[in-house]
Design a protein around this motif. Structure first.
Motif, mmCIF file in Angstrom:
data_model
loop_
_atom_site.group_PDB
_atom_site.id
_atom_site.type_symbol
_atom_site.label_atom_id
_atom_site.label_comp_id
_atom_site.label_asym_id
_atom_site.label_seq_id
_atom_site.Cartn_x
_atom_site.Cartn_y
_atom_site.Cartn_z
ATOM 1 N N PRO A 167 0.835 -1.107 -0.115
ATOM 2 C CA PRO A 167 0.082 -0.056 0.076
ATOM 3 C C PRO A 167 0.858 1.179 0.149
ATOM 4 O O PRO A 167 1.897 1.154 0.358
ATOM 5 C CB PRO A 167 -0.787 -0.105 1.290
ATOM 6 N N ALA A 168 0.187 2.384 -0.597
ATOM 7 C CA ALA A 168 0.989 3.578 -0.506
ATOM 8 C C ALA A 168 0.501 4.482 0.909
ATOM 9 O O ALA A 168 -0.439 4.264 1.210
ATOM 10 C CB ALA A 168 0.573 4.344 -1.692
ATOM 11 N N GLU A 169 1.586 5.049 1.438
ATOM 12 C CA GLU A 169 1.379 5.965 2.504
ATOM 13 C C GLU A 169 0.853 7.062 2.183
ATOM 14 O O GLU A 169 1.498 7.928 1.173
ATOM 15 C CB GLU A 169 2.690 6.001 3.172
ATOM 16 N N VAL A 170 -0.106 7.645 2.581
ATOM 17 C CA VAL A 170 -0.796 9.018 2.289
ATOM 18 C C VAL A 170 -0.469 10.118 3.400
ATOM 19 O O VAL A 170 -0.498 9.474 4.662
ATOM 20 C CB VAL A 170 -2.194 8.900 2.073
ATOM 21 N N PRO A 171 -0.018 10.918 3.001
ATOM 22 C CA PRO A 171 0.313 12.251 3.912
ATOM 23 C C PRO A 171 -1.165 12.587 4.665
ATOM 24 O O PRO A 171 -1.997 12.767 4.005
ATOM 25 C CB PRO A 171 0.986 13.308 3.251
ATOM 26 N N THR A 172 -1.020 13.003 5.970
ATOM 27 C CA THR A 172 -1.974 13.496 6.637
ATOM 28 C C THR A 172 -2.535 15.032 6.079
ATOM 29 O O THR A 172 -1.450 15.786 5.918
ATOM 30 C CB THR A 172 -1.906 13.770 7.984
ATOM 31 N N PRO A 173 -3.876 15.158 5.493
ATOM 32 C CA PRO A 173 -4.020 16.302 4.657
ATOM 33 C C PRO A 173 -3.568 17.664 5.779
ATOM 34 O O PRO A 173 -3.824 17.365 7.156
ATOM 35 C CB PRO A 173 -5.131 16.643 4.406
ATOM 36 N N ALA A 174 -3.133 19.002 5.463
ATOM 37 C CA ALA A 174 -2.798 19.988 6.195
ATOM 38 C C ALA A 174 -4.035 20.294 7.015
ATOM 39 O O ALA A 174 -3.929 20.814 8.063
ATOM 40 C CB ALA A 174 -2.176 20.983 5.456
ATOM 41 N N TYR A 175 -5.278 20.520 6.473
ATOM 42 C CA TYR A 175 -6.275 20.782 7.196
ATOM 43 C C TYR A 175 -6.707 19.995 8.316
ATOM 44 O O TYR A 175 -7.398 20.350 9.543
ATOM 45 C CB TYR A 175 -7.600 20.941 6.230
ATOM 46 N N VAL A 176 -6.340 18.694 8.205
ATOM 47 C CA VAL A 176 -6.360 17.601 9.496
ATOM 48 C C VAL A 176 -5.508 18.030 10.277
ATOM 49 O O VAL A 176 -5.624 18.071 11.693
ATOM 50 C CB VAL A 176 -6.678 16.260 8.824
ATOM 51 N N ALA A 177 -3.859 18.162 10.022
ATOM 52 C CA ALA A 177 -3.245 18.368 10.938
ATOM 53 C C ALA A 177 -3.490 19.319 11.841
ATOM 54 O O ALA A 177 -2.974 19.600 12.821
ATOM 55 C CB ALA A 177 -1.829 18.258 10.306
ATOM 56 N N PHE B 20 -3.908 1.971 0.451
ATOM 57 C CA PHE B 20 -3.364 3.156 1.136
ATOM 58 C C PHE B 20 -3.434 2.952 2.489
ATOM 59 O O PHE B 20 -4.226 2.388 3.196
ATOM 60 C CB PHE B 20 -4.238 4.497 0.882
ATOM 61 N N VAL B 21 -2.142 3.257 3.091
ATOM 62 C CA VAL B 21 -2.030 3.261 4.871
ATOM 63 C C VAL B 21 -1.902 5.016 5.045
ATOM 64 O O VAL B 21 -1.529 5.643 4.299
ATOM 65 C CB VAL B 21 -0.971 2.541 5.281
ATOM 66 N N GLY B 22 -2.184 5.198 6.505
ATOM 67 C CA GLY B 22 -1.889 6.363 6.767
ATOM 68 C C GLY B 22 -3.299 6.883 6.986
ATOM 69 O O GLY B 22 -4.343 6.516 7.457
ATOM 70 N N ARG B 23 -3.524 8.316 6.927
ATOM 71 C CA ARG B 23 -5.035 8.909 7.418
ATOM 72 C C ARG B 23 -5.020 10.039 6.605
ATOM 73 O O ARG B 23 -4.450 11.037 6.367
ATOM 74 C CB ARG B 23 -4.822 9.317 9.079
ATOM 75 N N ARG B 24 -6.442 10.044 6.122
ATOM 76 C CA ARG B 24 -6.954 11.197 5.268
ATOM 77 C C ARG B 24 -8.068 11.795 5.991
ATOM 78 O O ARG B 24 -8.517 13.153 5.873
ATOM 79 C CB ARG B 24 -7.472 10.938 3.908
ATOM 80 N N LEU B 25 -8.688 11.231 7.092
ATOM 81 C CA LEU B 25 -9.748 11.532 7.837
ATOM 82 C C LEU B 25 -9.175 12.164 9.322
ATOM 83 O O LEU B 25 -8.001 12.012 9.577
ATOM 84 C CB LEU B 25 -10.831 10.536 8.154
ATOM 85 N N PRO C 47 -14.266 7.604 -0.434
ATOM 86 C CA PRO C 47 -12.790 7.686 -1.060
ATOM 87 C C PRO C 47 -11.682 8.087 -0.012
ATOM 88 O O PRO C 47 -10.637 8.153 -0.545
ATOM 89 C CB PRO C 47 -13.192 8.687 -2.273
ATOM 90 N N ARG C 48 -12.161 8.575 0.961
ATOM 91 C CA ARG C 48 -11.085 9.081 1.862
ATOM 92 C C ARG C 48 -10.546 7.971 2.742
ATOM 93 O O ARG C 48 -9.614 8.306 3.375
ATOM 94 C CB ARG C 48 -11.886 10.162 2.884
ATOM 95 N N ASN C 49 -11.360 6.798 2.759
ATOM 96 C CA ASN C 49 -10.947 5.824 3.573
ATOM 97 C C ASN C 49 -9.449 5.093 3.341
ATOM 98 O O ASN C 49 -8.898 5.222 1.949
ATOM 99 C CB ASN C 49 -11.721 4.427 3.557
ATOM 100 N N THR C 50 -8.840 4.770 4.211
ATOM 101 C CA THR C 50 -7.562 4.229 4.307
ATOM 102 C C THR C 50 -7.308 2.795 4.813
ATOM 103 O O THR C 50 -8.499 2.492 5.700
ATOM 104 C CB THR C 50 -6.140 4.939 4.481
ATOM 105 N N ASP C 51 -6.334 2.083 5.005
ATOM 106 C CA ASP C 51 -6.451 0.766 5.784
ATOM 107 C C ASP C 51 -6.404 1.270 7.208
ATOM 108 O O ASP C 51 -6.991 0.580 8.036
ATOM 109 C CB ASP C 51 -5.084 0.019 5.650
ATOM 110 N N ASN C 52 -6.295 2.532 7.472
ATOM 111 C CA ASN C 52 -5.999 2.649 9.174
ATOM 112 C C ASN C 52 -6.879 3.830 9.600
ATOM 113 O O ASN C 52 -7.071 4.215 10.818
ATOM 114 C CB ASN C 52 -4.753 3.319 9.519
#
Ligand code: RP5
Length: 226
Positions: free
Chosen positions: A16-26, A77-82, A162-167
């Protein structure tokens, strides 16, 4: 080994690809910002025993690195978009309208993807599901309605968000209510581009955002339009 671990274990060549946490979430990291709605970057600082999931018998499963595992299986995808690691609890108000012409449902056009969807949103901390259903409905459509305590017809993962990842994944409580015509006036607000009553026909279910078509089917099975 539990059911969720099996879904991930069977794919040993999985990359899986690691997704960066979006700036608006961080920027909403609750350990840094008063009133922030997001988890910190390091999942080891999250107390998952306080989190609710409607999947996997109410148990969150974890991978070898300690990150929660999506109960629907690998997403690529791993990581977090939410905002939160693991389950992110939303609500989806489904308002059916019965009038002389038949049955309609209140939908919005999402401003992120443009898809037709229920006017749903995130459940706030300490908020009841009926209160959140009314709040989201009002914010996104201008319609003021109360939801009964027993209005929830379905709870579970929104596996195709579409924002879901494995984590980190979306779960929802779908609450339904039925009103009689004439159609109340609705006005798009918050993250809705449009709000509209749409006639329920054979093609509508397949045109809705993520799993909302499946949720509409469940609502129609459980709420008798009379
Ligand atoms: C969907 O995303 C849920 O079913 C709900 O409709 C929505 C919540 O996210 P936001 O609308 O707040 O982005 O998966």
């Amino acid at each position: 080994m539990g059911q969720v671990d099996d879904l991930f274990a069977k794919t040993s060549d999985y990359k899986p690809a690691e997704v960066p946490t979006p700036a608006y979430v961080a920027a909403q990291d609750s350990t840094k910002v008063a009133g922030g709605w997001a988890d910190p970057e390091d999942w080891r600082h999250v107390d998952f025993s306080l989190r609710t999931t409607h999947e996997n018998g109410g148990q969150i499963a974890f991978g070898a690195d300690g990150r929660p595992l999506n109960p629907a299986g690998p997403t690529g995808f791993v990581g977090r978009r939410l905002g939160k690691w693991g389950p992110n609890q939303a609500v989806d108000p489904v308002v059916l309208l019965r009038d002389a012409a038949g049955l309609s449902v209140l939908l919005i056009e999402r401003s992120d993807t443009g898809a037709l969807a229920f006017p749903g949103g995130m459940l706030d901390a300490e908020e009841s599901v009926p209160a959140a259903l009314s709040r989201e409905l009002l914010e996104e459509t201008g319609l003021s309605l109360s939801f009964a305590p027993d209005c929830v017809v379905h709870r579970g993962i929104v596996a195709r968000d579409p924002r879901n990842t494995d984590n980190a994944w979306m779960e929802t409580s779908v609450g339904a209510t039925l009103v009689s015509g004439p159609a109340p006036i609705v006005t798009a607000g918050d993250d809705a581009k449009t709000a509209q009553w749409m006639r329920i026909d054979a093609s509508l279910q397949g045109r809705l955002y993520a799993d909302h078509g499946d949720f509409l089917r469940i609502v129609l099975e459980k709420v008798s339009p009379g």
